[in-house]
Design a protein around this motif. Structure first.
Motif, short mmCIF file in Angstrom:
data_model
loop_
_atom_site.label_atom_id
_atom_site.label_comp_id
_atom_site.label_asym_id
_atom_site.label_seq_id
_atom_site.Cartn_x
_atom_site.Cartn_y
_atom_site.Cartn_z
N PRO A 275 0.80 -1.38 0.17
CA PRO A 275 -0.16 -0.06 -0.03
C PRO A 275 0.94 1.42 -0.11
CG PRO A 275 0.10 -1.14 2.02
CD PRO A 275 0.69 -2.12 1.11
N LEU A 276 0.31 2.40 -0.45
CA LEU A 276 0.84 3.64 -0.63
C LEU A 276 0.40 4.54 0.61
CD1 LEU A 276 0.12 4.26 -4.49
CD2 LEU A 276 1.95 2.89 -3.51
N ILE A 277 1.35 5.59 0.80
CA ILE A 277 1.09 6.49 1.87
C ILE A 277 0.34 7.85 1.21
CG2 ILE A 277 2.05 8.27 3.58
CD1 ILE A 277 4.25 6.01 3.94
N VAL A 278 -0.55 8.22 1.53
CA VAL A 278 -1.58 9.15 1.25
C VAL A 278 -0.97 10.56 1.87
CG1 VAL A 278 -3.67 10.45 1.04
CG2 VAL A 278 -3.38 7.77 0.58
N HIS A 279 -0.36 11.78 1.09
CA HIS A 279 0.03 12.83 1.81
C HIS A 279 -1.14 13.91 1.73
CE1 HIS A 279 3.26 10.31 0.83
NE2 HIS A 279 4.27 11.33 1.52
N VAL A 280 -1.31 14.64 2.87
CA VAL A 280 -2.19 15.68 2.90
C VAL A 280 -1.55 17.21 3.30
CG1 VAL A 280 -4.09 14.34 3.45
CG2 VAL A 280 -2.82 15.39 5.18
N SER A 281 -1.96 18.34 2.98
CA SER A 281 -1.37 19.42 3.39
C SER A 281 -2.40 20.16 4.66
CB SER A 281 -1.42 20.43 2.22
OG SER A 281 -2.68 20.58 1.53
N ASP A 282 -3.28 19.74 4.88
CA ASP A 282 -4.50 20.11 5.53
C ASP A 282 -5.36 19.05 6.43
OD1 ASP A 282 -6.69 21.59 6.42
OD2 ASP A 282 -5.99 23.17 4.75
N PHE A 283 -5.48 19.53 7.85
CA PHE A 283 -6.36 18.48 8.38
C PHE A 283 -7.71 18.29 7.82
CE2 PHE A 283 -4.28 17.10 12.44
CZ PHE A 283 -3.09 17.93 12.55
N ILE A 284 -8.26 19.34 7.21
CA ILE A 284 -9.54 19.30 6.68
C ILE A 284 -9.84 18.00 5.55
CG2 ILE A 284 -11.39 20.51 5.36
CD1 ILE A 284 -10.31 22.93 6.84
N GLN A 285 -8.59 17.84 4.82
CA GLN A 285 -8.73 16.86 3.87
C GLN A 285 -8.94 15.46 4.39
OE1 GLN A 285 -4.78 17.94 2.32
NE2 GLN A 285 -5.68 18.01 0.46
N LEU A 286 -8.68 15.34 5.78
CA LEU A 286 -8.92 14.07 6.40
C LEU A 286 -10.19 13.55 6.47
CD1 LEU A 286 -6.34 14.64 9.35
CD2 LEU A 286 -5.91 13.22 7.50
N ASP A 287 -11.10 14.42 6.39
CA ASP A 287 -12.55 14.27 6.46
C ASP A 287 -12.93 13.17 5.22
OD1 ASP A 287 -12.64 15.73 8.82
OD2 ASP A 287 -13.71 17.43 7.70
N ASP A 288 -12.18 13.51 4.23
CA ASP A 288 -12.67 12.64 2.95
C ASP A 288 -11.72 11.38 2.86
OD1 ASP A 288 -14.32 14.83 1.99
OD2 ASP A 288 -12.75 15.84 0.65
N ILE A 289 -10.90 10.97 3.90
CA ILE A 289 -10.04 10.11 3.54
C ILE A 289 -10.11 9.18 4.45
CG2 ILE A 289 -7.45 9.42 3.53
CD1 ILE A 289 -6.78 12.27 2.59
N VAL A 290 -10.36 9.52 5.84
CA VAL A 290 -10.60 8.72 6.89
C VAL A 290 -12.06 8.36 7.51
CG1 VAL A 290 -10.00 8.69 9.53
CG2 VAL A 290 -8.31 9.42 7.74
N ALA A 291 -12.22 7.09 7.54
CA ALA A 291 -13.75 6.75 8.06
C ALA A 291 -13.92 6.83 9.62
CB ALA A 291 -13.93 5.27 7.61
N GLU A 292 -12.57 6.62 10.28
CA GLU A 292 -12.81 6.80 11.70
C GLU A 292 -11.41 7.39 12.45
OE1 GLU A 292 -13.81 2.69 12.97
OE2 GLU A 292 -13.11 3.26 14.86
N TRP A 293 -11.43 8.64 12.59
CA TRP A 293 -10.27 9.28 13.40
C TRP A 293 -10.27 8.73 14.77
CZ3 TRP A 293 -5.94 11.64 11.66
CH2 TRP A 293 -5.51 12.56 12.17
N THR A 294 -9.15 8.62 15.40
CA THR A 294 -8.96 7.95 16.78
C THR A 294 -8.43 9.06 17.66
OG1 THR A 294 -7.01 6.83 16.41
CG2 THR A 294 -8.93 5.67 15.99
#
Ligand code: AMP
Ligand code: MG
Length: 309
Positions: free
Chosen positions: A58-77
């Motif tokens: 699997p690949l690592i997904v790179h973000v520049s902003d915490f807001i982008q996480l909403d679209d990527i992560v189903a469950e933040w811990t």
């Protein structure tokens, strides 16, 4: 394919290429990455073929902003929150449950996704210009050394990307630490740029490693990896006539003096091995660094660089 300086105009050129489904080599603080739009399955496919990388790695997904996480992560811990706030942007990758927007090819069919926010202005500016997260593994062929300078990108990779953005030498010089934070039972899947000690201090408790083939296995942790063409062997003393990396005074041009500090050592390790490799040597001897916690990631890479072929 061109090596471009990372001017605002060239970052726009690179962003256009990414949004057109092409690949771009990007600088990060860890190593250079080969990047594609993480939401475009066809573009992601090109990364696997350029690297000759098995589809289940699997690949690592790179973000520049915490807001982008909403679209990527189903469950933040809670653990993810703590570690991201402490170490991002930085060389720490968090594994979390993935959302449906991330194609299965990015995660090698897993229901989790690995994410990080790189600590490099060029990478952050590019991700922002694209407006999508970037899937970006290291810009090396499968099993080979990761590039830590733009000119270290192998020709087989360079010919398959729209451009290489030159962000200078990578500060950290080896890959990120990958941490499973899907639950409160936090585990290190791969040692890297943030040390175990730093993560434990942030969490306020000791951490375990994931068993290699357990339910939280991390595909892509091969015995041989991050390897030059030459054989690599760790030894107590590098003989005068031998090719190698040493802590003392070099006795020939085929010996490179390494710093006796784990972070400084990591930062030049791949470039040093690359330099010796380009002289077509058969074997690189590495003088054994201390067997202590802060050297964990360096030891991991030395072991794999010398792993069974
Ligand atoms: P890199 O080649 O530096 O991009 O490394 C990516 C590595 O991160 C993979 O080889 C895996 O070991 C690890 N990884 C990525 N995604 C996951 C995931 N969903 N679960 C566990 N490990 C992962
Ligand atoms: Mg890699």
């Amino acid at each position: 394919m061109a090596i471009l300086d990372p001017s605002p105009a060239n970052i726009m050129v690179a962003a256009d290429a990414i949004l057109a489904g092409e690949l771009v080599c990007i600088p990060t603080e860890t190593v250079y990455g080969i990047a594609a739009d993480a939401t475009n399955a066809e573009a992601v496919e090109k990364i696997f073929s350029a690297k000759n990388r098995p589809a289940d790695n699997p690949l690592i997904v790179h973000v520049s902003d915490f807001i982008q996480l909403d679209d990527i992560v189903a469950e933040w811990t809670e653990a993810a929150d703590l570690l991201a706030n402490r170490f991002w942007p930085g060389p720490l990758t968090l594994v979390l449950r993935k959302s449906e927007f991330i194609p299965d090819s990015v995660t090698g069919g897993l229901d989790t996704v690995a994410i990080r926010m790189p600590d490099h202005a060029v990478a952050l500016e590019l991700i922002e210009a694209c407006g999508v997260p970037l899937a970006a593994p290291s810009a090396n062929r499968f099993m080979r050394l990761s590039p830590t300078r733009a000119e270290m990108v192998a020709p087989e990779i360079a010919e398959r990307v729209a451009c290489i953005l030159d962000g200078g030498p990578c500060r950290v010089g080896l890959e990120s630490t990958v941490v499973d934070v899907t639950s409160n039972n936090v585990k290190i899947l791969r040692p890297g740029g943030v040390s175990r000690g730093e993560i434990q201090a942030a969490l306020g408790r000791p951490l375990g490693d994931a068993p290699p083939d357990g339910p939280r296995r991390s595909p892509g942790n091969y015995d041989r990896h991050y390897a030059p063409r030459a054989a690599v062997r760790v030894v107590d003393e590098v003989p005068e006539a031998a090719v190698g990396l040493i802590f003392g005074e070099p006795t020939s041009s085929r010996q490179i003096r390494m710093p006796m500090d784990p972070e400084a050592f990591a930062s030049t390790l791949y470039a040093a091995m690359h330099l010796l490799d380009s002289q077509k040597v058969e074997e690189i001897l590495v003088q054994s660094p201390p067997d202590e916690g802060p050297w964990e990631a360096v030891w991991d890479r030395l072991r794999r660089a010398g792993g069974e072929r």
